[in-house]
Enzyme design. Structure first.
Site, PDB file in Angstrom:
ATOM      1  N   SER A  22       0.326  -1.646  -0.304  1.00  0.00           N
ATOM      2  CA  SER A  22      -0.419   0.029  -0.218  1.00  0.00           C
ATOM      3  C   SER A  22       0.430   1.553   0.044  1.00  0.00           C
ATOM      4  O   SER A  22       0.945   2.255  -0.521  1.00  0.00           O
ATOM      5  CB  SER A  22      -0.795   0.446   1.845  1.00  0.00           C
ATOM      6  N   LYS A  69      -9.324  -5.134  11.052  1.00  0.00           N
ATOM      7  CA  LYS A  69     -10.761  -5.281  10.241  1.00  0.00           C
ATOM      8  C   LYS A  69     -11.763  -4.682  10.633  1.00  0.00           C
ATOM      9  O   LYS A  69     -12.399  -3.813  10.553  1.00  0.00           O
ATOM     10  CB  LYS A  69     -10.523  -5.615   9.068  1.00  0.00           C
ATOM     11  N   ALA A 132     -11.104 -10.899   4.808  1.00  0.00           N
ATOM     12  CA  ALA A 132     -11.569 -10.972   3.431  1.00  0.00           C
ATOM     13  C   ALA A 132     -11.984 -11.800   3.151  1.00  0.00           C
ATOM     14  O   ALA A 132     -12.727 -11.628   1.610  1.00  0.00           O
ATOM     15  CB  ALA A 132      -9.992 -10.988   2.660  1.00  0.00           C
ATOM     16  N   GLU A 156     -17.549 -24.923  12.825  1.00  0.00           N
ATOM     17  CA  GLU A 156     -18.115 -24.681  14.564  1.00  0.00           C
ATOM     18  C   GLU A 156     -17.533 -22.881  14.862  1.00  0.00           C
ATOM     19  O   GLU A 156     -18.614 -22.374  15.276  1.00  0.00           O
ATOM     20  CB  GLU A 156     -17.448 -25.406  15.211  1.00  0.00           C
ATOM     21  N   LYS A 157     -15.876 -22.537  14.634  1.00  0.00           N
ATOM     22  CA  LYS A 157     -15.695 -21.091  14.764  1.00  0.00           C
ATOM     23  C   LYS A 157     -15.767 -20.064  13.675  1.00  0.00           C
ATOM     24  O   LYS A 157     -16.726 -19.279  14.172  1.00  0.00           O
ATOM     25  CB  LYS A 157     -14.092 -21.233  14.396  1.00  0.00           C
ATOM     26  N   GLY A 245      -4.401 -11.748  -6.442  1.00  0.00           N
ATOM     27  CA  GLY A 245      -4.956 -10.933  -5.607  1.00  0.00           C
ATOM     28  C   GLY A 245      -4.535  -9.440  -6.030  1.00  0.00           C
ATOM     29  O   GLY A 245      -4.839  -8.307  -5.410  1.00  0.00           O
TER      30      GLY A 245
HETATM   31  P1  NAP Z   1      -7.768 -13.470   8.312  1.00  0.00           P
HETATM   32  O1  NAP Z   1      -8.704 -12.221   8.804  1.00  0.00           O
HETATM   33  O2  NAP Z   1      -6.377 -13.802  10.060  1.00  0.00           O
HETATM   34  O3  NAP Z   1      -8.691 -14.631   8.224  1.00  0.00           O
HETATM   35  C1  NAP Z   1      -7.570 -15.668   7.448  1.00  0.00           C
HETATM   36  C2  NAP Z   1      -8.504 -17.486   7.001  1.00  0.00           C
HETATM   37  O4  NAP Z   1      -8.078 -17.535   6.463  1.00  0.00           O
HETATM   38  C3  NAP Z   1      -9.383 -17.677   8.715  1.00  0.00           C
HETATM   39  O5  NAP Z   1     -10.409 -17.775   8.335  1.00  0.00           O
HETATM   40  C4  NAP Z   1      -8.048 -18.546   9.035  1.00  0.00           C
HETATM   41  O6  NAP Z   1      -8.538 -19.601   9.266  1.00  0.00           O
HETATM   42  C5  NAP Z   1      -7.944 -19.071   7.303  1.00  0.00           C
HETATM   43  N1  NAP Z   1      -6.760 -20.255   7.200  1.00  0.00           N
HETATM   44  C6  NAP Z   1      -5.384 -19.110   7.707  1.00  0.00           C
HETATM   45  N2  NAP Z   1      -4.512 -20.521   7.578  1.00  0.00           N
HETATM   46  C7  NAP Z   1      -5.324 -21.369   7.091  1.00  0.00           C
HETATM   47  C8  NAP Z   1      -4.547 -22.569   7.053  1.00  0.00           C
HETATM   48  N3  NAP Z   1      -3.634 -22.955   6.909  1.00  0.00           N
HETATM   49  N4  NAP Z   1      -5.494 -23.111   6.495  1.00  0.00           N
HETATM   50  C9  NAP Z   1      -7.398 -23.260   6.262  1.00  0.00           C
HETATM   51  N5  NAP Z   1      -7.452 -22.236   6.470  1.00  0.00           N
HETATM   52  C10 NAP Z   1      -6.393 -20.903   7.334  1.00  0.00           C
HETATM   53  O7  NAP Z   1      -6.784 -12.438   7.686  1.00  0.00           O
HETATM   54  P2  NAP Z   1      -7.907 -12.018   6.258  1.00  0.00           P
HETATM   55  O8  NAP Z   1      -7.530 -10.707   6.517  1.00  0.00           O
HETATM   56  O9  NAP Z   1      -9.310 -12.580   5.544  1.00  0.00           O
HETATM   57  O10 NAP Z   1      -6.689 -12.078   4.894  1.00  0.00           O
HETATM   58  C11 NAP Z   1      -6.775 -13.642   4.195  1.00  0.00           C
HETATM   59  C12 NAP Z   1      -5.252 -13.588   3.625  1.00  0.00           C
HETATM   60  O11 NAP Z   1      -7.106 -12.490   2.365  1.00  0.00           O
HETATM   61  C13 NAP Z   1      -4.665 -12.778   3.513  1.00  0.00           C
HETATM   62  O12 NAP Z   1      -2.912 -13.314   2.817  1.00  0.00           O
HETATM   63  C14 NAP Z   1      -4.508 -11.433   3.602  1.00  0.00           C
HETATM   64  O13 NAP Z   1      -3.329 -10.956   2.472  1.00  0.00           O
HETATM   65  C15 NAP Z   1      -5.140 -11.831   1.766  1.00  0.00           C
HETATM   66  N6  NAP Z   1      -5.650 -10.267   1.630  1.00  0.00           N
HETATM   67  C16 NAP Z   1      -5.489 -10.012  -0.147  1.00  0.00           C
HETATM   68  C17 NAP Z   1      -6.643  -8.569  -0.305  1.00  0.00           C
HETATM   69  C18 NAP Z   1      -6.170  -7.919  -1.382  1.00  0.00           C
HETATM   70  O14 NAP Z   1      -6.734  -6.870  -2.020  1.00  0.00           O
HETATM   71  N7  NAP Z   1      -5.165  -8.927  -2.622  1.00  0.00           N
HETATM   72  C19 NAP Z   1      -7.416  -8.120   0.398  1.00  0.00           C
HETATM   73  C20 NAP Z   1      -7.741  -8.798   1.760  1.00  0.00           C
HETATM   74  C21 NAP Z   1      -7.243  -9.963   1.953  1.00  0.00           C
HETATM   75  P3  NAP Z   1      -8.719 -20.259  11.379  1.00  0.00           P
HETATM   76  O15 NAP Z   1      -9.859 -18.880  11.393  1.00  0.00           O
HETATM   77  O16 NAP Z   1      -8.926 -21.568  11.235  1.00  0.00           O
HETATM   78  O17 NAP Z   1      -7.426 -19.110  11.488  1.00  0.00           O
END
Ligand code: NAP
Length: 280
Positions: A22, A69, A132, A156-157, A245
């Site tokens: 960013s 967020k 996301a 569940e979560k 992305g």
């Molecule tokens: P977040 O709120 O931390 O959520 C991450 C999600 O991924 C949770 O549901 C988590 O599950 C799951 N997860 C993590 N590791 C996993 C694995 N090994 N196997 C299965 N599920 C897994 O993060 P976020 O903000 O949603 O971001 C997620 C990704 O999207 C990041 O890489 C971020 O950089 C990317 N993103 C990109 C953009 C873009 O503009 N390109 C915009 C937003 C986000 P648990 O709850 O079980 O931990």
């Protein structure tokens, strides 16, 4: 970029934030429109204190990234409709009141539209249930999808998130455990699949059978890394329409720039900074 006592400061807050593109994208935008402004990155302990601190310093605009967020949403006095529906904010304007916006949702919608695919009535699959993923489900609803399945490692979560999205978006949202046959079945029937997890940022094995990724699929990987993610490469090989992305990042940043500065974002310059690919 010449910094002076008059330079206006904007910032992204996240943890970790050192990988964020960013600052590079927004600073390229300020240069292009000749605005005396600078965009920096902060890694605070929590979002609410960061927003209050920014207000104290006279900073009027923030971007918000992982994992703040939802917390930023709670810190706002007012939010736009997308943010209100998904309970997550990625853009904050600070004045007399604190106003929250979600530009990830329209960013994903724009990136999907650019593929030229008619999403009406399609079945969508979203992997993950974090910030996301919430934006991805709202974008699929906005684009006309008829239902969305969330594939997660802990159903569940994720239950309260699925319930909130189904209610607020008036959309059937079902939950499946990643790796189970029911989740493979949902991928087989999907017209669009969005990865909303960080899987693929390292060389993690992807929890979906690669054979299920096929030609008649639009595949969006919100995770991004230089050279593309393994999922994007698999999807390209399978002949699927792919949305990296970086495309979503650019689209959401263009909307964010306009919100922060009131000026139309210079797409070409901001895209060139993104393709330069170096975290600033
Ligand atoms: P977040 O709120 O931390 O959520 C991450 C999600 O991924 C949770 O549901 C988590 O599950 C799951 N997860 C993590 N590791 C996993 C694995 N090994 N196997 C299965 N599920 C897994 O993060 P976020 O903000 O949603 O971001 C997620 C990704 O999207 C990041 O890489 C971020 O950089 C990317 N993103 C990109 C953009 C873009 O503009 N390109 C915009 C937003 C986000 P648990 O709850 O079980 O931990």
């Amino acid at each position: 970029m010449k910094i002076s006592g008059k330079t206006k400061i904007f910032a992204v807050i996240g943890k970790p934030v050192d990988h964020s593109l960013s600052p590079a994208i927004h600073n390229a935008g300020y240069s292009a429109v000749r605005m005396d402004a600078a965009f920096v990155a902060f890694e605070p302990e929590n979002a609410r204190a960061a927003i209050e601190g920014a207000r104290g310093l006279g900073i009027t605009g923030l971007a918000v990234t992982i994992p703040f967020k939802v917390e930023a949403f709670d810190a706002c006095d007012w939010t736009d409709d997308f943010a209100a529906k998904i309970g997550a904010v990625n853009t904050v304007l600070i004045g007399e009141t604190i106003r929250g916006y979600n530009t990830d949702v329209p960013g994903i919608v724009e990136a999907l539209e650019a593929t030229g695919t008619n999403m009406d009535g399609l079945s969508g699959v979203v992997i993950g249930a974090g910030g996301a993923a919430r934006a991805a489900v709202a974008a699929l609803a906005q684009s006309g999808c008829a239902r969305v399945d969330l594939l997660v490692r802990d159903p569940e979560k994720a239950k309260p998130v699925a319930k909130m999205l189904a209610t607020n978006l008036s959309l059937p949202v079902a939950l499946e455990q990643l790796g189970e046959s029911a989740s493979d079945d949902r991928v087989k029937k999907a017209g669009v699949l969005i990865n909303a997890t960080p899987i693929g940022l390292r060389d993690d094995e992807f929890p979906i059978d690669p054979a299920l990724i096929r030609r008649a699929l639009v595949l969006v990987d919100l995770a991004y890394r230089p050279g593309g993610t393994p999922l994007i490469w698999k999807a390209k090989t399978a002949g699927a329409l792919t949305v990296p992305g970086e495309s979503v990042l650019l689209e959401q940043a263009l909307i964010q720039f306009k919100l922060h500065t009131g000026k139309t974002a210079p797409r070409e310059d901001m895209n060139a900074a993104l393709l330069g690919g170096k975290p600033a």
